[in-house]
Design an enzyme around this catalytic site. Structure first.
Site, PDB file in Angstrom:
ATOM      1  N   LYS A 167       0.833  -1.209   0.000  1.00 52.03           N
ATOM      2  CA  LYS A 167       0.000   0.000   0.000  1.00 52.03           C
ATOM      3  C   LYS A 167       0.870   1.262   0.000  1.00 52.03           C
ATOM      4  O   LYS A 167       0.623   2.184  -0.769  1.00 52.03           O
ATOM      5  CB  LYS A 167      -0.920   0.037   1.244  1.00 52.03           C
ATOM      6  CG  LYS A 167      -1.851  -1.165   1.372  1.00 52.03           C
ATOM      7  CD  LYS A 167      -2.803  -1.027   2.548  1.00 52.03           C
ATOM      8  CE  LYS A 167      -2.138  -1.020   3.914  1.00 52.03           C
ATOM      9  NZ  LYS A 167      -1.601  -2.333   4.355  1.00 52.03           N
ATOM     10  N   ARG A 221      -9.572   0.833   8.946  1.00 53.20           N
ATOM     11  CA  ARG A 221      -9.186  -0.533   9.263  1.00 53.20           C
ATOM     12  C   ARG A 221     -10.300  -1.280   9.984  1.00 53.20           C
ATOM     13  O   ARG A 221     -10.143  -2.464  10.297  1.00 53.20           O
ATOM     14  CB  ARG A 221      -7.966  -0.515  10.174  1.00 53.20           C
ATOM     15  CG  ARG A 221      -6.653  -0.854   9.482  1.00 53.20           C
ATOM     16  CD  ARG A 221      -5.582  -0.726  10.546  1.00 53.20           C
ATOM     17  NE  ARG A 221      -4.359  -1.422  10.271  1.00 53.20           N
ATOM     18  CZ  ARG A 221      -3.326  -0.893   9.634  1.00 53.20           C
ATOM     19  NH1 ARG A 221      -3.389   0.289   9.105  1.00 53.20           N
ATOM     20  NH2 ARG A 221      -2.215  -1.591   9.497  1.00 53.20           N
ATOM     21  N   ARG A 268      -0.811  -9.139  13.614  1.00 54.29           N
ATOM     22  CA  ARG A 268      -1.317  -8.129  12.668  1.00 54.29           C
ATOM     23  C   ARG A 268      -2.156  -8.774  11.568  1.00 54.29           C
ATOM     24  O   ARG A 268      -3.169  -8.210  11.135  1.00 54.29           O
ATOM     25  CB  ARG A 268      -0.148  -7.340  12.069  1.00 54.29           C
ATOM     26  CG  ARG A 268       0.376  -6.284  13.048  1.00 54.29           C
ATOM     27  CD  ARG A 268       1.812  -5.876  12.745  1.00 54.29           C
ATOM     28  NE  ARG A 268       1.998  -5.255  11.460  1.00 54.29           N
ATOM     29  CZ  ARG A 268       3.149  -5.270  10.787  1.00 54.29           C
ATOM     30  NH1 ARG A 268       4.208  -5.887  11.268  1.00 54.29           N
ATOM     31  NH2 ARG A 268       3.246  -4.658   9.624  1.00 54.29           N
ATOM     32  N   ARG A 286      11.800  -7.342   4.198  1.00 53.02           N
ATOM     33  CA  ARG A 286      11.851  -5.904   4.464  1.00 53.02           C
ATOM     34  C   ARG A 286      12.718  -5.627   5.713  1.00 53.02           C
ATOM     35  O   ARG A 286      13.565  -4.746   5.708  1.00 53.02           O
ATOM     36  CB  ARG A 286      10.427  -5.375   4.671  1.00 53.02           C
ATOM     37  CG  ARG A 286      10.327  -3.895   4.984  1.00 53.02           C
ATOM     38  CD  ARG A 286       8.926  -3.370   4.751  1.00 53.02           C
ATOM     39  NE  ARG A 286       7.998  -3.720   5.821  1.00 53.02           N
ATOM     40  CZ  ARG A 286       6.695  -3.426   5.806  1.00 53.02           C
ATOM     41  NH1 ARG A 286       6.162  -2.822   4.776  1.00 53.02           N
ATOM     42  NH2 ARG A 286       5.926  -3.757   6.805  1.00 53.02           N
ATOM     43  N   ARG A 326      11.200  -1.791  12.263  1.00 50.46           N
ATOM     44  CA  ARG A 326      10.006  -1.432  13.044  1.00 50.46           C
ATOM     45  C   ARG A 326       9.792  -2.460  14.146  1.00 50.46           C
ATOM     46  O   ARG A 326       9.893  -3.662  13.895  1.00 50.46           O
ATOM     47  CB  ARG A 326       8.787  -1.440  12.114  1.00 50.46           C
ATOM     48  CG  ARG A 326       8.520  -0.112  11.456  1.00 50.46           C
ATOM     49  CD  ARG A 326       7.483  -0.225  10.373  1.00 50.46           C
ATOM     50  NE  ARG A 326       6.248  -0.883  10.798  1.00 50.46           N
ATOM     51  CZ  ARG A 326       5.191  -1.031  10.013  1.00 50.46           C
ATOM     52  NH1 ARG A 326       5.224  -0.594   8.774  1.00 50.46           N
ATOM     53  NH2 ARG A 326       4.107  -1.624  10.456  1.00 50.46           N
TER      54      ARG A 326
END
Ligand code: ADP
Length: 208
Positions: free
Chosen positions: A13, A88, A150, A127, A139
């Site tokens: 996204k 969300r 998640r 990532r 992160r």
């Protein structure tokens, strides 16, 4: 033009939102980025959000909705926004409808990036590895355990938005497993009628 990029963590996204921002002068509004900035700055919102984010859970609707409604009132959002990571939950989607209606605006399209869970796990792992290799900071929620949470949260709380937007006729699916360029092409194809409309309004205005 107001767009939503809808999809699970790691669906791409952010990447696609940045490309659209550059190509069409729209503003990316990433609630994840906004919340991370609030945490880093130690603001009230940041203090409320941190523990939820670190655990991979959703920040309460009221906090996120408040932050978004303030943000879209800023002048740089006047031409429209690409919502990335928002809404969300169904409550957030309803709040967004009301917020836009209050500003005399509406949603043009909801682009769903479709990616299988197994691929997402690999992408987020990669990532994190690439960030580390470049000397960056990973992160805190990009660990395999938190990603699992998640993804569960996505399927339980966010995936119902697919049916929500299907009912409005605004949902457009693209293959989020294709290459980044191919995904961009599919998104451009979806947006073409809206961009044409915008172009013709612009022509009409400047031709007067
Ligand atoms: P990703 O899409 O990779 O999960 P984001 O940067 O969009 O990452 O979000 C990171 C975290 O920020 C989420 O796990 C959640 O805790 C919080 N967050 C972001 N957007 C929202 C939202 N709209 N509602 C509630 N929490 C959010």
């Amino acid at each position: 033009m107001n767009l939503i990029l809808l999809g699970p963590p790691g669906a791409g996204k952010g990447t696609q939102a940045k490309r659209l921002e550059e190509a069409h002068g729209l503003k990316q509004l990433s609630t994840g980025d906004m919340l991370r900035a609030a945490v880093a700055a130690g603001t009230e919102i940041g203090k409320q959000a941190k523990a939820f984010m670190d655990a991979g859970k959703l920040v309460p609707d009221a906090v996120v909705i408040g932050a978004v409604s303030e943000r879209i009132a800023q002048p740089d959002c006047a031409k429209g926004v690409i919502f990335d990571g928002f809404p969300r939950t169904v409550a957030q989607a309803e709040a967004l409808d009301a917020m836009l209606a209050g500003r005399g605006q509406s949603l043009d399209a909801v682009i769903q990036l479709k990616v299988d869970d197994s691929i997402l796990v690999e992408r987020v792992k990669k990532r994190a590895e690439e960030t580390l290799a470049q000397g960056g900071t990973v992160r805190p929620d990009d660990t395999p355990e938190t990603l699992k949470t998640r993804l569960e949260v996505y399927h339980r709380d966010t995936a119902p938005l697919i049916a929500y937007y299907e009912r409005t006729g605004k949902l457009k699916g693209v293959d989020g497993m294709a290459s980044m360029d191919e995904v961009s092409r599919q998104i451009e194809a979806v947006l073409e009628p809206f961009l044409k409309k915008r172009g013709s309004i612009l022509k009409w205005l400047t031709g007067r």
